[in-house]
Design a protein around this motif. Sequence first.
Motif, PDB file in Angstrom:
ATOM      1  N   TYR A 115      38.188 -39.546  -7.194  1.00 36.66           N
ATOM      2  CA  TYR A 115      37.107 -38.940  -6.426  1.00 36.66           C
ATOM      3  C   TYR A 115      36.043 -38.359  -7.357  1.00 36.66           C
ATOM      4  CZ  TYR A 115      40.397 -38.831  -2.451  1.00 36.66           C
ATOM      5  OH  TYR A 115      41.289 -39.157  -1.461  1.00 36.66           O
ATOM      6  N   VAL A 116      34.793 -38.405  -6.904  1.00 41.38           N
ATOM      7  CA  VAL A 116      33.711 -37.641  -7.521  1.00 41.38           C
ATOM      8  C   VAL A 116      33.125 -36.764  -6.426  1.00 41.38           C
ATOM      9  CG1 VAL A 116      31.485 -37.711  -8.698  1.00 41.38           C
ATOM     10  CG2 VAL A 116      33.221 -39.447  -9.201  1.00 41.38           C
ATOM     11  N   ALA A 117      32.936 -35.485  -6.717  1.00 42.75           N
ATOM     12  CA  ALA A 117      32.432 -34.544  -5.721  1.00 42.75           C
ATOM     13  C   ALA A 117      30.960 -34.800  -5.425  1.00 42.75           C
ATOM     14  CB  ALA A 117      32.634 -33.110  -6.199  1.00 42.75           C
ATOM     15  N   PHE A 118      30.553 -34.491  -4.197  1.00 42.99           N
ATOM     16  CA  PHE A 118      29.158 -34.685  -3.790  1.00 42.99           C
ATOM     17  C   PHE A 118      28.188 -33.945  -4.711  1.00 42.99           C
ATOM     18  CE2 PHE A 118      30.739 -35.099   0.824  1.00 42.99           C
ATOM     19  CZ  PHE A 118      30.856 -36.470   0.711  1.00 42.99           C
ATOM     20  N   ASP A 119      28.543 -32.709  -5.095  1.00 42.62           N
ATOM     21  CA  ASP A 119      27.582 -31.910  -5.856  1.00 42.62           C
ATOM     22  C   ASP A 119      27.426 -32.393  -7.295  1.00 42.62           C
ATOM     23  OD1 ASP A 119      30.132 -31.064  -6.432  1.00 42.62           O
ATOM     24  OD2 ASP A 119      29.630 -28.946  -6.531  1.00 42.62           O
ATOM     25  N   GLN A 120      28.265 -33.312  -7.738  1.00 43.98           N
ATOM     26  CA  GLN A 120      28.029 -33.950  -9.035  1.00 43.98           C
ATOM     27  C   GLN A 120      27.012 -35.078  -8.908  1.00 43.98           C
ATOM     28  OE1 GLN A 120      31.604 -35.060 -11.226  1.00 43.98           O
ATOM     29  NE2 GLN A 120      32.771 -33.705  -9.885  1.00 43.98           N
ATOM     30  N   LEU A 121      27.066 -35.797  -7.796  1.00 44.18           N
ATOM     31  CA  LEU A 121      26.196 -36.960  -7.608  1.00 44.18           C
ATOM     32  C   LEU A 121      24.835 -36.587  -7.042  1.00 44.18           C
ATOM     33  CD1 LEU A 121      28.797 -39.479  -6.129  1.00 44.18           C
ATOM     34  CD2 LEU A 121      28.011 -39.296  -8.490  1.00 44.18           C
ATOM     35  N   ALA A 122      24.799 -35.583  -6.178  1.00 41.17           N
ATOM     36  CA  ALA A 122      23.532 -35.203  -5.538  1.00 41.17           C
ATOM     37  C   ALA A 122      23.481 -33.690  -5.367  1.00 41.17           C
ATOM     38  CB  ALA A 122      23.391 -35.898  -4.191  1.00 41.17           C
ATOM     39  N   PRO A 123      23.315 -32.953  -6.463  1.00 41.50           N
ATOM     40  CA  PRO A 123      23.352 -31.489  -6.369  1.00 41.50           C
ATOM     41  C   PRO A 123      22.275 -30.921  -5.463  1.00 41.50           C
ATOM     42  CG  PRO A 123      22.590 -32.221  -8.545  1.00 41.50           C
ATOM     43  CD  PRO A 123      23.119 -33.425  -7.855  1.00 41.50           C
ATOM     44  N   GLU A 124      21.127 -31.598  -5.358  1.00 42.50           N
ATOM     45  CA  GLU A 124      20.033 -31.066  -4.546  1.00 42.50           C
ATOM     46  C   GLU A 124      20.346 -31.146  -3.045  1.00 42.50           C
ATOM     47  OE1 GLU A 124      19.447 -35.426  -4.922  1.00 42.50           O
ATOM     48  OE2 GLU A 124      20.029 -33.782  -6.272  1.00 42.50           O
ATOM     49  N   ASP A 125      21.239 -32.064  -2.633  1.00 40.23           N
ATOM     50  CA  ASP A 125      21.597 -32.215  -1.223  1.00 40.23           C
ATOM     51  C   ASP A 125      22.925 -31.549  -0.875  1.00 40.23           C
ATOM     52  OD1 ASP A 125      19.340 -33.733  -0.580  1.00 40.23           O
ATOM     53  OD2 ASP A 125      20.305 -35.599  -1.223  1.00 40.23           O
ATOM     54  N   SER A 126      23.582 -30.967  -1.856  1.00 39.22           N
ATOM     55  CA  SER A 126      24.966 -30.524  -1.679  1.00 39.22           C
ATOM     56  C   SER A 126      25.106 -29.024  -1.500  1.00 39.22           C
ATOM     57  CB  SER A 126      25.811 -30.998  -2.871  1.00 39.22           C
ATOM     58  OG  SER A 126      25.811 -32.399  -2.955  1.00 39.22           O
ATOM     59  N   ARG A 127      24.117 -28.404  -0.903  1.00 37.66           N
ATOM     60  CA  ARG A 127      24.227 -26.969  -0.641  1.00 37.66           C
ATOM     61  C   ARG A 127      25.426 -26.610   0.231  1.00 37.66           C
ATOM     62  NH1 ARG A 127      18.652 -27.584  -1.134  1.00 37.66           N
ATOM     63  NH2 ARG A 127      18.415 -28.199   1.052  1.00 37.66           N
ATOM     64  N   PRO A 128      25.795 -27.451   1.234  1.00 35.11           N
ATOM     65  CA  PRO A 128      27.002 -27.126   2.011  1.00 35.11           C
ATOM     66  C   PRO A 128      28.265 -27.057   1.151  1.00 35.11           C
ATOM     67  CG  PRO A 128      25.680 -28.740   3.176  1.00 35.11           C
ATOM     68  CD  PRO A 128      25.076 -28.607   1.814  1.00 35.11           C
ATOM     69  N   ILE A 129      28.358 -27.936   0.158  1.00 35.36           N
ATOM     70  CA  ILE A 129      29.529 -27.932  -0.724  1.00 35.36           C
ATOM     71  C   ILE A 129      29.496 -26.709  -1.642  1.00 35.36           C
ATOM     72  CG2 ILE A 129      30.815 -29.242  -2.444  1.00 35.36           C
ATOM     73  CD1 ILE A 129      30.636 -30.493   0.417  1.00 35.36           C
ATOM     74  N   LYS A 130      28.317 -26.391  -2.161  1.00 41.44           N
ATOM     75  CA  LYS A 130      28.191 -25.199  -2.995  1.00 41.44           C
ATOM     76  C   LYS A 130      28.519 -23.939  -2.198  1.00 41.44           C
ATOM     77  CE  LYS A 130      24.673 -27.414  -5.870  1.00 41.44           C
ATOM     78  NZ  LYS A 130      23.230 -27.459  -6.249  1.00 41.44           N
TER      79      LYS A 130
END
Length: 443
Positions: free
Chosen positions: A418-433
């Motif tokens: 797996y690769v986490a969303f916030d590694q691939l698209a940090p600008e769109d991954s505020r929900p994950i952060k």
Amino acid sequence: MACRLADSMFLFMAPHQRPVGSQKLACLHSPGISQLKLENIVTKGIQHKKCSIPIRRGKFLQAVAVPVAPASADSDSAEYRKQLAESYGFKQIGEPLPDNVTLRDVVDTLPKKVFEIDDVKAWKSVLISATSYALGLFLISKAPWYLLPLAWAWTGTAVTGFFVIGHDCAHKSFSKNKLVEDIVGTLAFLPLIYPYEPWRFKHDRHHAKTNMLAEDTAWHPVWKEEFDSSPLLRKAIIFGYGPFRPWMSIAHWLMWHFDVKKFRPNEVKRVKISLACVFAFMAIGWPLIIFKTGIMGWIKYWLMPWLGYHFWMSTFTMVHHTAPHIPFKSSNEWNAAQAQLNGTVHCDYPSWIEILCHDINVHIPHHISSRIPSYNLRAAHKSIQENWGKYLNEASWNWRLMKTIMTVCHVYDKEQNYVAFDQLAPEDSRPIKFLKSTMPDYA
């Protein structure tokens, strides 16, 4: 049982994954299983190489390709698995199962009595579910508004027991009379608005293809192509596999079970009968609830417990089959014994949940053989622990475990799993952060 979303906005069916685009990722291959290292993992005394993923604004996220040692592991590797388990929220991460072990080898070690159907125990489970569900409805009717969430939690968990009864019927482990099983299974699923036969056909494929990358009908990693296909879809996926993940089974329920075209010609007749039963229940039951209690009563007595059920449906399934160290394999690499024994997670929940849900979370023996009745799962698990214990993945339900799944187990990667969303698209991954910053870390 949490879920792949075929033909929906949450799942892309492309057969191959592209490289990780502009992200630079170089990791060491190991004899064991490679996966992404969480930031707080302890690495004392372990030799491995680090790699870095450059992301926007000059920040760097460090990742490590770390081995899960084979059965001949030395003490360092055993200690490493212990540290990895603590980091992920597990009690134990099992050693990789040797390639020469077959599923039949595991089944043959089980006592024959665990496959025996006991009508008294089966109908006792029906009595437990009916009584606990009736108690839940009574609590909802009497609870002041500030205690309603507790009443809904109880009732949603109790109605999950009906699902487990139907689940046993679908696997032909409830009764020796198959007509009785079909009737009980259909009736048990009605309060959930689940058509019994479509679910049964779909679920059988999950057991036949557990953790197979494109074919498994339960939880499934996101494909990189899907994630990159459009900004709108990307945001929907991030929410769906992030904060909304404990309710993703609702989308699975809607997309998989009501489309006759998804089933084989010899299945369609039974599918239509189940759909007719569900629609009849909705056409009669829902108006009666509304007539007696109003729209708010329908929300209070049916919708909220139903959402509670889907919380458990999604949570149980993703915990059973999702962890950073458990790979999804392509069909040509897939091994049944590894997927069912080594790739399924046993998770302990509070006793009242285990009782109301009829031990469905004693899940490894159920994947070794789905013919084991729910009331025999604990005896089967004890036998598996005695004979195959070092290969088992085990956990107790906790915040760290949920946080690991919801913030790490996202996009498929052949080397890391797996690769986490916030590694691939940090600008769109505020929900994950947001989840990373708010969900507790304690196990």
